[in-house]
Structure formats: C-alpha cells, structure tokens
Design an enzyme around this catalytic site. Structure first.
Site, PDB file in Angstrom:
ATOM      1  N   VAL A 182      -6.728  -0.429 -10.352  1.00 23.39           N
ATOM      2  CA  VAL A 182      -8.097  -0.670  -9.896  1.00 23.39           C
ATOM      3  C   VAL A 182      -8.999  -0.370 -11.078  1.00 23.39           C
ATOM      4  O   VAL A 182      -9.035   0.763 -11.565  1.00 23.39           O
ATOM      5  CB  VAL A 182      -8.472   0.211  -8.683  1.00 23.39           C
ATOM      6  CG1 VAL A 182      -9.923  -0.032  -8.278  1.00 23.39           C
ATOM      7  CG2 VAL A 182      -7.534  -0.053  -7.513  1.00 23.39           C
ATOM      8  N   HIS A 213     -11.751   6.083 -12.142  1.00 19.77           N
ATOM      9  CA  HIS A 213     -11.390   7.040 -11.109  1.00 19.77           C
ATOM     10  C   HIS A 213     -10.436   8.077 -11.668  1.00 19.77           C
ATOM     11  O   HIS A 213      -9.560   7.771 -12.460  1.00 19.77           O
ATOM     12  CB  HIS A 213     -10.769   6.362  -9.877  1.00 19.77           C
ATOM     13  CG  HIS A 213      -9.548   5.542 -10.152  1.00 19.77           C
ATOM     14  ND1 HIS A 213      -9.580   4.316 -10.779  1.00 19.77           N
ATOM     15  CD2 HIS A 213      -8.243   5.791  -9.871  1.00 19.77           C
ATOM     16  CE1 HIS A 213      -8.351   3.832 -10.871  1.00 19.77           C
ATOM     17  NE2 HIS A 213      -7.523   4.710 -10.325  1.00 19.77           N
ATOM     18  N   HIS A 254      -7.659  11.018 -10.758  1.00 21.84           N
ATOM     19  CA  HIS A 254      -6.703  11.466  -9.742  1.00 21.84           C
ATOM     20  C   HIS A 254      -6.629  12.990  -9.822  1.00 21.84           C
ATOM     21  O   HIS A 254      -6.243  13.529 -10.860  1.00 21.84           O
ATOM     22  CB  HIS A 254      -5.303  10.909 -10.011  1.00 21.84           C
ATOM     23  CG  HIS A 254      -5.199   9.429  -9.958  1.00 21.84           C
ATOM     24  ND1 HIS A 254      -4.681   8.766  -8.864  1.00 21.84           N
ATOM     25  CD2 HIS A 254      -5.525   8.472 -10.858  1.00 21.84           C
ATOM     26  CE1 HIS A 254      -4.698   7.464  -9.098  1.00 21.84           C
ATOM     27  NE2 HIS A 254      -5.208   7.265 -10.299  1.00 21.84           N
TER      28      HIS A 254
END
Length: 119
Positions: A98, A102, A104
């Site tokens: 994606v 982002h 994790h």
C-alpha cells in the site's frame, strides 16, 4: 502500481469510507489494527495526508512525520508496554503493498522467529 489518494485504501480508512479497528486518532494520524497481523500486536499508524513512504512524508511535511512517530510511541505504550519494533517498508522491492506511508508497530513476538526484528 502506486496508489493515488483517490484509490488508496488507507485514504479511505482515514476518511471513514472503509471501517477499521481504530486504536487512536490525532490531528495528523490514524492508528488501526492490521487485518493480517504478523505479531500478537500489529498496529498500523498512518498519516492523514497521502504520501507514498516515510521519506516522502518527512520531506513534504516534517511536522506530520514527527506526529506519526509520536503516535507510534503512544500506541506502543498502550498496546505493548513500550517494547516494540517499528517497521516502514519503502518500495515494492521491500514488500510495500500500500503506497501510503504507514508504520507497523509490532510487539509480543519472539524476535528469534521474526528475522527483520533482529537487524
């Protein structure tokens, strides 16, 4: 294929168009549980602005990058007692699927069985 804000699943989660199991939200970020967890604690922390990766985010909006890191710390404290691995995949060759920045937040696993966490 690199996503645009119009077709990005994380942008749709940020906007509320797609539901997610949120564990936090700030002015600049949304944190939610990964739907395919790779550790007992696996939370994604995403900026509300669409940038493809952490380097792009830091270059374009450094204050949002700082907010993202601050939120990862809050999530790690709340969800994992402060001991965690923070992982940013950048680019298709590093398994980024994606293309919306982002992080994790991973915790609760034996690092001997999670090679990326031992480096």
């Amino acid at each position: 294929m690199i996503s645009t804000a119009e077709d990005c699943i994380f942008c749709k989660i940020v906007s509320g168009e797609i539901p997610a199991d949120k564990v936090g939200e700030t002015e600049h970020t949304v944190a939610f549980r990964d739907i395919n967890p790779q550790a007992p604690t696996h939370v994604l922390v995403v900026p509300k602005v669409h940038q493809p990766d952490i380097a792009s985010l830091a270059a374009a909006e450094p204050e949002v990058a700082v907010a993202l890191l601050q939120e990862t710390q809050r999530v790690a404290n709340d969800e994992a007692g402060g001991s965690y691995t923070l992982l940013f995949n950048t680019g298709a060759d590093s398994f980024q699927t994606v293309f919306h920045c982002h992080g994790h937040v991973l915790a609760g696993f034996d690092t001997l069985h999670f090679p990326a966490a031992t480096n």
